[in-house]
Scaffold this motif. Sequence first.
Motif, PDB file in Angstrom:
ATOM      1  N   ALA A   1       0.823  -1.209   0.000  1.00  0.00           N
ATOM      2  CA  ALA A   1       0.000   0.000   0.000  1.00  0.00           C
ATOM      3  C   ALA A   1       0.860   1.262   0.000  1.00  0.00           C
ATOM      4  O   ALA A   1       0.591   2.211  -0.742  1.00  0.00           O
ATOM      5  N   VAL A   2       1.900   1.285   0.819  1.00  0.00           N
ATOM      6  CA  VAL A   2       2.767   2.465   0.887  1.00  0.00           C
ATOM      7  C   VAL A   2       3.461   2.698  -0.454  1.00  0.00           C
ATOM      8  O   VAL A   2       3.568   3.833  -0.930  1.00  0.00           O
ATOM      9  N   SER A   3       3.933   1.619  -1.086  1.00  0.00           N
ATOM     10  CA  SER A   3       4.637   1.760  -2.363  1.00  0.00           C
ATOM     11  C   SER A   3       3.706   2.267  -3.462  1.00  0.00           C
ATOM     12  O   SER A   3       4.102   3.095  -4.288  1.00  0.00           O
ATOM     13  N   LEU A   4       2.453   1.800  -3.486  1.00  0.00           N
ATOM     14  CA  LEU A   4       1.511   2.292  -4.492  1.00  0.00           C
ATOM     15  C   LEU A   4       1.061   3.713  -4.175  1.00  0.00           C
ATOM     16  O   LEU A   4       0.829   4.514  -5.085  1.00  0.00           O
ATOM     17  N   ASN A   5       0.964   4.034  -2.894  1.00  0.00           N
ATOM     18  CA  ASN A   5       0.540   5.380  -2.507  1.00  0.00           C
ATOM     19  C   ASN A   5       1.566   6.425  -2.915  1.00  0.00           C
ATOM     20  O   ASN A   5       1.217   7.576  -3.207  1.00  0.00           O
ATOM     21  N   LEU A   6       2.845   6.048  -2.930  1.00  0.00           N
ATOM     22  CA  LEU A   6       3.866   6.957  -3.427  1.00  0.00           C
ATOM     23  C   LEU A   6       3.585   7.335  -4.872  1.00  0.00           C
ATOM     24  O   LEU A   6       3.749   8.499  -5.270  1.00  0.00           O
ATOM     25  N   ILE A   7       3.138   6.365  -5.658  1.00  0.00           N
ATOM     26  CA  ILE A   7       2.868   6.606  -7.080  1.00  0.00           C
ATOM     27  C   ILE A   7       1.518   7.299  -7.271  1.00  0.00           C
ATOM     28  O   ILE A   7       1.418   8.335  -7.924  1.00  0.00           O
TER      29      ILE A   7
ATOM     30  N   ALA B   1      12.385  -5.476 -10.333  1.00  0.00           N
ATOM     31  CA  ALA B   1      11.114  -4.780 -10.523  1.00  0.00           C
ATOM     32  C   ALA B   1      11.353  -3.324 -10.888  1.00  0.00           C
ATOM     33  O   ALA B   1      10.653  -2.763 -11.749  1.00  0.00           O
ATOM     34  N   ALA B   2      12.363  -2.691 -10.268  1.00  0.00           N
ATOM     35  CA  ALA B   2      12.683  -1.295 -10.571  1.00  0.00           C
ATOM     36  C   ALA B   2      13.198  -1.151 -12.002  1.00  0.00           C
ATOM     37  O   ALA B   2      12.879  -0.170 -12.691  1.00  0.00           O
ATOM     38  N   ILE B   3      13.996  -2.127 -12.468  1.00  0.00           N
ATOM     39  CA  ILE B   3      14.504  -2.083 -13.840  1.00  0.00           C
ATOM     40  C   ILE B   3      13.345  -2.181 -14.837  1.00  0.00           C
ATOM     41  O   ILE B   3      13.282  -1.435 -15.825  1.00  0.00           O
ATOM     42  N   PHE B   4      12.411  -3.091 -14.578  1.00  0.00           N
ATOM     43  CA  PHE B   4      11.235  -3.200 -15.437  1.00  0.00           C
ATOM     44  C   PHE B   4      10.429  -1.906 -15.402  1.00  0.00           C
ATOM     45  O   PHE B   4       9.896  -1.473 -16.438  1.00  0.00           O
ATOM     46  N   ALA B   5      10.345  -1.286 -14.213  1.00  0.00           N
ATOM     47  CA  ALA B   5       9.591  -0.032 -14.090  1.00  0.00           C
ATOM     48  C   ALA B   5      10.207   1.063 -14.947  1.00  0.00           C
ATOM     49  O   ALA B   5       9.491   1.889 -15.525  1.00  0.00           O
ATOM     50  N   PHE B   6      11.527   1.078 -15.033  1.00  0.00           N
ATOM     51  CA  PHE B   6      12.190   2.083 -15.865  1.00  0.00           C
ATOM     52  C   PHE B   6      11.804   1.916 -17.339  1.00  0.00           C
ATOM     53  O   PHE B   6      11.421   2.880 -18.005  1.00  0.00           O
ATOM     54  N   PHE B   7      11.895   0.688 -17.839  1.00  0.00           N
ATOM     55  CA  PHE B   7      11.606   0.457 -19.257  1.00  0.00           C
ATOM     56  C   PHE B   7      10.118   0.569 -19.569  1.00  0.00           C
ATOM     57  O   PHE B   7       9.744   0.945 -20.686  1.00  0.00           O
TER      58      PHE B   7
ATOM     59  N   PHE C   1       7.894   6.362  -9.915  1.00  0.00           N
ATOM     60  CA  PHE C   1       7.423   5.089 -10.453  1.00  0.00           C
ATOM     61  C   PHE C   1       8.431   3.980 -10.157  1.00  0.00           C
ATOM     62  O   PHE C   1       8.059   2.877  -9.733  1.00  0.00           O
ATOM     63  N   ILE C   2       9.714   4.275 -10.340  1.00  0.00           N
ATOM     64  CA  ILE C   2      10.774   3.283 -10.114  1.00  0.00           C
ATOM     65  C   ILE C   2      10.892   2.944  -8.629  1.00  0.00           C
ATOM     66  O   ILE C   2      11.005   1.769  -8.250  1.00  0.00           O
ATOM     67  N   ILE C   3      10.854   3.962  -7.776  1.00  0.00           N
ATOM     68  CA  ILE C   3      10.969   3.719  -6.331  1.00  0.00           C
ATOM     69  C   ILE C   3       9.777   2.911  -5.822  1.00  0.00           C
ATOM     70  O   ILE C   3       9.925   1.967  -5.039  1.00  0.00           O
ATOM     71  N   GLY C   4       8.570   3.285  -6.280  1.00  0.00           N
ATOM     72  CA  GLY C   4       7.386   2.523  -5.892  1.00  0.00           C
ATOM     73  C   GLY C   4       7.471   1.080  -6.352  1.00  0.00           C
ATOM     74  O   GLY C   4       7.105   0.156  -5.623  1.00  0.00           O
ATOM     75  N   ALA C   5       7.986   0.858  -7.578  1.00  0.00           N
ATOM     76  CA  ALA C   5       8.135  -0.504  -8.100  1.00  0.00           C
ATOM     77  C   ALA C   5       9.172  -1.287  -7.311  1.00  0.00           C
ATOM     78  O   ALA C   5       9.019  -2.493  -7.096  1.00  0.00           O
ATOM     79  N   PHE C   6      10.245  -0.627  -6.875  1.00  0.00           N
ATOM     80  CA  PHE C   6      11.269  -1.307  -6.080  1.00  0.00           C
ATOM     81  C   PHE C   6      10.665  -1.896  -4.812  1.00  0.00           C
ATOM     82  O   PHE C   6      10.855  -3.083  -4.495  1.00  0.00           O
ATOM     83  N   PHE C   7       9.912  -1.083  -4.084  1.00  0.00           N
ATOM     84  CA  PHE C   7       9.319  -1.583  -2.841  1.00  0.00           C
ATOM     85  C   PHE C   7       8.177  -2.560  -3.113  1.00  0.00           C
ATOM     86  O   PHE C   7       7.899  -3.439  -2.285  1.00  0.00           O
TER      87      PHE C   7
END
Length: 353
Positions: free
Chosen positions: A49-55, A118-124, A225-231
């Motif tokens: 929830a926290v990671s999605l709330n960041l986004i 997950a963060a790498i995928f979020a970047f692309f 987006f990348i930080i949220g995907a990482f968590f």
Amino acid sequence: MEKLSPKTTAILTILTILVFMFLLLIATKTLDSYRLRIINLMAIYAIMAVSLNLINGITGILSLGHSGFILIGAYTSALLTLTPEQKLISFIIEPVNPLIQNLHTNFFIATLAGGVVAAIFAFFIGWPVLKLSGDYLAIASLGFAEVIRIIALNAQSVTNGALGLKGIPEYTNTWWAWGWLLITVVFIVSLVKSSYGRALLAIREDRVAAEAMGINVFKHELMSFIIGAFFAGISGALYAHWLTTIDPKITTLGPILTFYILIMIVLGGLGSITGSVVGGVMFALLMEWLRNLEDPFTLFGLSFPNGIKGLRLLVISTIFILTMIFWNRGIFGRNELTWNSIYRFFKKRGVKK
């Protein structure tokens, strides 16, 4: 308005963490395995929830692809913690890919790897998708989550296809789950309080005005987006080692998980980190408590010997709809529970007396 000094708030925070750790220690010593699993699930849901709330809540990006990042983190970490022998036994339809067969590491490294991949995928994914906005961005991100699930179903030599991964070590315990939640909250709170975080809040309020003030909107949105995907990947790793199995055919790690997380952050308050944690905890408790509706029960003299399958999701959905209609701010709205807010609350009550 009078505030507590930074030193006082730091001391109170440290004492609270120590007290909470003591309570968790008591819980691990006294509660049965079922209740401990629910306590661990609370922390995992809270990280999601926290990671999605960041986004969604803090940056204002309407993303519906969070379950895709969770799935990536789950598969990455599971493939790294399964031994080469377990992989040889599990991959029946096609042999395991030689590149991943001998990959094996400890749980901490595997969890970090889940977040990084997950963060790498979020970047692309984010690079083209974030050039869209509104409904178009939401649909594109939702499509990404479904694409990831379909790939997982068909990449036999990497994910074991529809058979999924079984026998994943149950590494996720109370300390891992709540420890990662603490790291997630501390990092994102620090981010939001920084100049970078204030830029994200400005983008949420008015993209055009933020860009006019010199903020690189695309760059900030992509980083969020990348930080949220990482968590999200971290939470996926914890979730996989809590479930001990990954099956892409079922909804546990499918796109519907994103909507579960949306319910958490809306109930807690879209834009509130405190609300996300509370929403995650509440959702875990409600999902387990409402499980009784799917067991035999009697209501108003009417007997349901087989229960009503799917009724708990209907109740959860009803709560979500009613919240959106009558209390769309959620529990905390965009507010945070801080020591200064607690201090002001009790001081006002003292003045009234």
